[in-house]
Design an enzyme around this catalytic site. Sequence first.
Site, PDB file in Angstrom:
ATOM      1  N   GLY A 169       0.957  -1.180  -0.092  1.00 55.29           N
ATOM      2  CA  GLY A 169       0.001   0.040  -0.045  1.00 55.29           C
ATOM      3  C   GLY A 169       0.855   1.351  -0.017  1.00 55.29           C
ATOM      4  O   GLY A 169       2.140   1.382  -0.695  1.00 55.29           O
ATOM      5  N   GLY A 170       0.365   2.288   0.682  1.00 56.66           N
ATOM      6  CA  GLY A 170       0.906   3.635   0.587  1.00 56.66           C
ATOM      7  C   GLY A 170       2.371   3.547   1.501  1.00 56.66           C
ATOM      8  O   GLY A 170       3.163   4.395   1.350  1.00 56.66           O
ATOM      9  N   GLY A 404      22.012  13.351 -30.715  1.00 55.39           N
ATOM     10  CA  GLY A 404      21.466  13.837 -29.352  1.00 55.39           C
ATOM     11  C   GLY A 404      22.460  13.122 -28.293  1.00 55.39           C
ATOM     12  O   GLY A 404      22.553  13.794 -26.980  1.00 55.39           O
ATOM     13  N   ALA A 405      22.532  12.140 -28.219  1.00 52.13           N
ATOM     14  CA  ALA A 405      23.076  11.027 -27.335  1.00 52.13           C
ATOM     15  C   ALA A 405      24.549  11.674 -26.803  1.00 52.13           C
ATOM     16  O   ALA A 405      25.086  11.887 -25.888  1.00 52.13           O
ATOM     17  CB  ALA A 405      23.069   9.510 -27.536  1.00 52.13           C
TER      18      ALA A 405
HETATM   19  C1  HXC Z   1      -3.061  -4.723  12.532  1.00 48.71           C
HETATM   20  C2  HXC Z   1      -1.879  -6.624  11.584  1.00 48.71           C
HETATM   21  C3  HXC Z   1      -1.763  -5.946  10.432  1.00 48.71           C
HETATM   22  C4  HXC Z   1      -1.994  -4.508  10.221  1.00 48.71           C
HETATM   23  C5  HXC Z   1      -0.977  -7.756  10.042  1.00 48.71           C
HETATM   24  N1  HXC Z   1      -1.233  -7.768  11.334  1.00 48.71           N
HETATM   25  N2  HXC Z   1      -1.221  -6.665   9.334  1.00 48.71           N
HETATM   26  N3  HXC Z   1      -2.499  -5.981  12.378  1.00 48.71           N
HETATM   27  N4  HXC Z   1      -2.820  -3.984  11.238  1.00 48.71           N
HETATM   28  N5  HXC Z   1      -2.119  -3.888   8.995  1.00 48.71           N
HETATM   29  C6  HXC Z   1      -1.226  -8.776  12.410  1.00 48.71           C
HETATM   30  C7  HXC Z   1      -2.132 -10.010  12.089  1.00 48.71           C
HETATM   31  O1  HXC Z   1      -3.626  -9.794  12.634  1.00 48.71           O
HETATM   32  C8  HXC Z   1      -1.448 -11.125  12.858  1.00 48.71           C
HETATM   33  O2  HXC Z   1      -1.798 -11.089  14.066  1.00 48.71           O
HETATM   34  C9  HXC Z   1      -0.009 -10.398  12.782  1.00 48.71           C
HETATM   35  O3  HXC Z   1       0.259  -9.253  12.408  1.00 48.71           O
HETATM   36  C10 HXC Z   1       0.778 -11.300  11.747  1.00 48.71           C
HETATM   37  O4  HXC Z   1      -0.044 -11.526  10.535  1.00 48.71           O
HETATM   38  P1  HXC Z   1      -0.412 -12.810   9.517  1.00 48.71           P
HETATM   39  O5  HXC Z   1      -1.636 -12.358   8.907  1.00 48.71           O
HETATM   40  O6  HXC Z   1      -0.523 -13.848  10.412  1.00 48.71           O
HETATM   41  O7  HXC Z   1       1.059 -12.860   8.975  1.00 48.71           O
HETATM   42  P2  HXC Z   1       1.284 -13.573   7.560  1.00 48.71           P
HETATM   43  O8  HXC Z   1       0.417 -14.711   6.940  1.00 48.71           O
HETATM   44  O9  HXC Z   1       2.949 -13.697   7.297  1.00 48.71           O
HETATM   45  O10 HXC Z   1       0.872 -12.359   6.440  1.00 48.71           O
HETATM   46  C11 HXC Z   1       1.399 -11.177   6.493  1.00 48.71           C
HETATM   47  C12 HXC Z   1       0.533 -10.204   5.839  1.00 48.71           C
HETATM   48  C13 HXC Z   1      -0.827  -9.971   6.221  1.00 48.71           C
HETATM   49  C14 HXC Z   1       0.584 -10.426   4.171  1.00 48.71           C
HETATM   50  C15 HXC Z   1       1.222  -8.647   5.775  1.00 48.71           C
HETATM   51  O11 HXC Z   1      -1.195  -9.791   7.743  1.00 48.71           O
HETATM   52  C16 HXC Z   1      -1.863  -8.761   5.603  1.00 48.71           C
HETATM   53  O12 HXC Z   1      -2.061  -8.791   4.499  1.00 48.71           O
HETATM   54  N6  HXC Z   1      -1.762  -7.977   6.344  1.00 48.71           N
HETATM   55  C17 HXC Z   1      -2.487  -6.861   6.101  1.00 48.71           C
HETATM   56  C18 HXC Z   1      -2.171  -5.810   5.211  1.00 48.71           C
HETATM   57  C19 HXC Z   1      -2.799  -4.831   4.713  1.00 48.71           C
HETATM   58  O13 HXC Z   1      -3.876  -4.821   3.588  1.00 48.71           O
HETATM   59  N7  HXC Z   1      -2.491  -3.711   5.486  1.00 48.71           N
HETATM   60  C20 HXC Z   1      -2.836  -2.293   5.020  1.00 48.71           C
HETATM   61  C21 HXC Z   1      -2.402  -1.787   3.753  1.00 48.71           C
HETATM   62  S1  HXC Z   1      -2.889  -0.259   3.418  1.00 48.71           S
HETATM   63  P3  HXC Z   1      -1.996 -12.177  15.377  1.00 48.71           P
HETATM   64  O14 HXC Z   1      -2.371 -11.470  16.472  1.00 48.71           O
HETATM   65  O15 HXC Z   1      -2.864 -13.214  14.645  1.00 48.71           O
HETATM   66  O16 HXC Z   1      -0.536 -12.793  15.143  1.00 48.71           O
HETATM   67  C22 HXC Z   1      -1.954   0.690   4.114  1.00 48.71           C
HETATM   68  C23 HXC Z   1      -2.107   2.138   3.932  1.00 48.71           C
HETATM   69  C24 HXC Z   1      -0.816   2.975   4.145  1.00 48.71           C
HETATM   70  O17 HXC Z   1      -1.016   0.317   4.756  1.00 48.71           O
HETATM   71  C25 HXC Z   1      -1.194   4.579   3.622  1.00 48.71           C
HETATM   72  C26 HXC Z   1      -0.393   5.190   3.819  1.00 48.71           C
HETATM   73  C27 HXC Z   1      -0.242   6.542   3.026  1.00 48.71           C
END
Ligand code: HXC
Length: 508
Positions: A169-170, A404-405
């Site tokens: 994401g961001g 040009g290069a």
């Molecule tokens: C809170 C999170 C989290 C998040 C993961 N966890 N991402 N908690 N916020 N964004 C937690 C899970 O609930 C889990 O908790 C632990 O971290 C490990 O995650 P898993 O899913 O078990 O690990 P894995 O299977 O290795 O997968 C990793 C992952 C997946 C691919 C990163 O967790 C995932 O898709 N997370 C969400 C990603 C996402 O969509 N983020 C938002 C992006 S948008 P427990 O307690 O079960 O261990 C963004 C906007 C930014 O970031 C903008 C900036 C301008």
Amino acid sequence: MNQQTIDFIERDKAAELGGGQAKIDKQKAGGKLTARERINILLDKGTFVELDKFVIHQCHNLGMDKTFIDGDGIVSGYGKIDGRLVYVYAYDFTVFGGSLSRTNANKIVKVQKLALKMGAPIIAINDSGGARIQEGVGSLAGYGDIFYQNTISSGVIPQISVIMGPCAGGACYSPALTDFIFMVKGQSHMFVTGPDVVRSVTNEDVDKEQLGGAYTHSTKSGVSHFLGETEEDTLMMVRELLSFLPSNNMEDVPYMNTGDSPLREEESLNTLIPEDPSKPYDMKELINAIVDGNNFFEVMANFAQNIIIGFARMDGKTVGIVANQPAVQAGVLDIDSSDKAARFIRFCDCFNIPVITLEDVPGFLPGCTQEHNGIIRHGAKIVYAYVEATVPKVTLITRKAYGGAYIVLSSKHTGADVNFAYPGAEIAVMGAAGAVNILYRNKTDEEKAELTKNYEKQFSNPYRAAELGYLDEIILPSQTRAKMIQALDMTQTKIRTNPAKKHGNLPL
Ligand code: HXC
């Protein structure tokens, strides 16, 4: 030991375990190091000083008021690399998946501000699920603050991002705003939207490795500058990169006694370039032969390989090298190679690193793909970067310098300080056959062959440019190192400033 001390030691130990032993075991089972292990490998032994170890999140949504972990998923502080101060922060995936909370964004911004104030490089080690979902906009605001600091620090201190897990994401935009991105084979992933979103929006079926893995970003997108085999290997590359860089934009480049004689001649270079101008050769052989200890630290080695960029030392001091690669697409300039070179030149200029250009270029790549994707504005970036750069600039034309290069690649006219050419250099508006086809379209093939020979005699050499003073010297290949070092020595007191302005308008 009194009770307060015992309590402190216990809390301190617990903080060092991040999300706890079970989560650490899971991280290890996935073949990954922990945040603290990464920092300890990166920094000189025993130099890490951790800040904000007991910071906790301030979120009370979705059950978060029941889970507080000291440090909150960011390990941050400062230490040394080769005895020089650096700042570092690492996302700890064992704590809420390394997600970014409002408070750990504050931790990051604190070290970013310290790095800027003290004039020291900052290294971010990324392994994160992105914005902490439970915190909503507070987390997004945290990213904004980090991006702001990345941008303000750009060109003042070197900023390095090391991606060692997910970066989605961001969140990708902080690394993208830094100077160099390192990724680890099979382990790092960067994408603005993940495979599921891609599938639902565009119907493309792609896995995360193909979409945004280390190989993809090192070869196709050009997002990543370095590809490491393992985490340890990657962190060692970060150390090596920093050895070439000053700590900030006010410092001169670091000096290292390499023991390589500045006068060393390299006879092999006299025969490196084939007599037949259509035959390729490997420009990296030339680079390795002329730099100190044959040690060339290539940047973006797998992307747009028709141009080569990287750091080396000449007589102990860092230089940036930009070189056409005749062994890949004849060293032609195209969109990707223009972007690659221009950004590198600008980096060197920010940090007082002289730029050496080694030129063997047949011109810009023709075709609809290039034109329709904007080779004009991308190619313009190279001109802009060279003209704007006030660091010493030394150019050597090894063979072809057409059209040009020739002009855009650090010619005398776009601001080079010293221009060399080998005796076999060809400097002309275009290659002989192309020129004859345009000027003498209606002649027979036999006549064209004769005219081509004449054109080659008249234009495919360095002498016309030398007669006009556009080349300072024609040199023998074996003398390249000595001549380059002489030129760098002569230009090291160069003073040039551009007119005062808020900032220029780089073609993007
Ligand atoms: C809170 C999170 C989290 C998040 C993961 N966890 N991402 N908690 N916020 N964004 C937690 C899970 O609930 C889990 O908790 C632990 O971290 C490990 O995650 P898993 O899913 O078990 O690990 P894995 O299977 O290795 O997968 C990793 C992952 C997946 C691919 C990163 O967790 C995932 O898709 N997370 C969400 C990603 C996402 O969509 N983020 C938002 C992006 S948008 P427990 O307690 O079960 O261990 C963004 C906007 C930014 O970031 C903008 C900036 C301008």
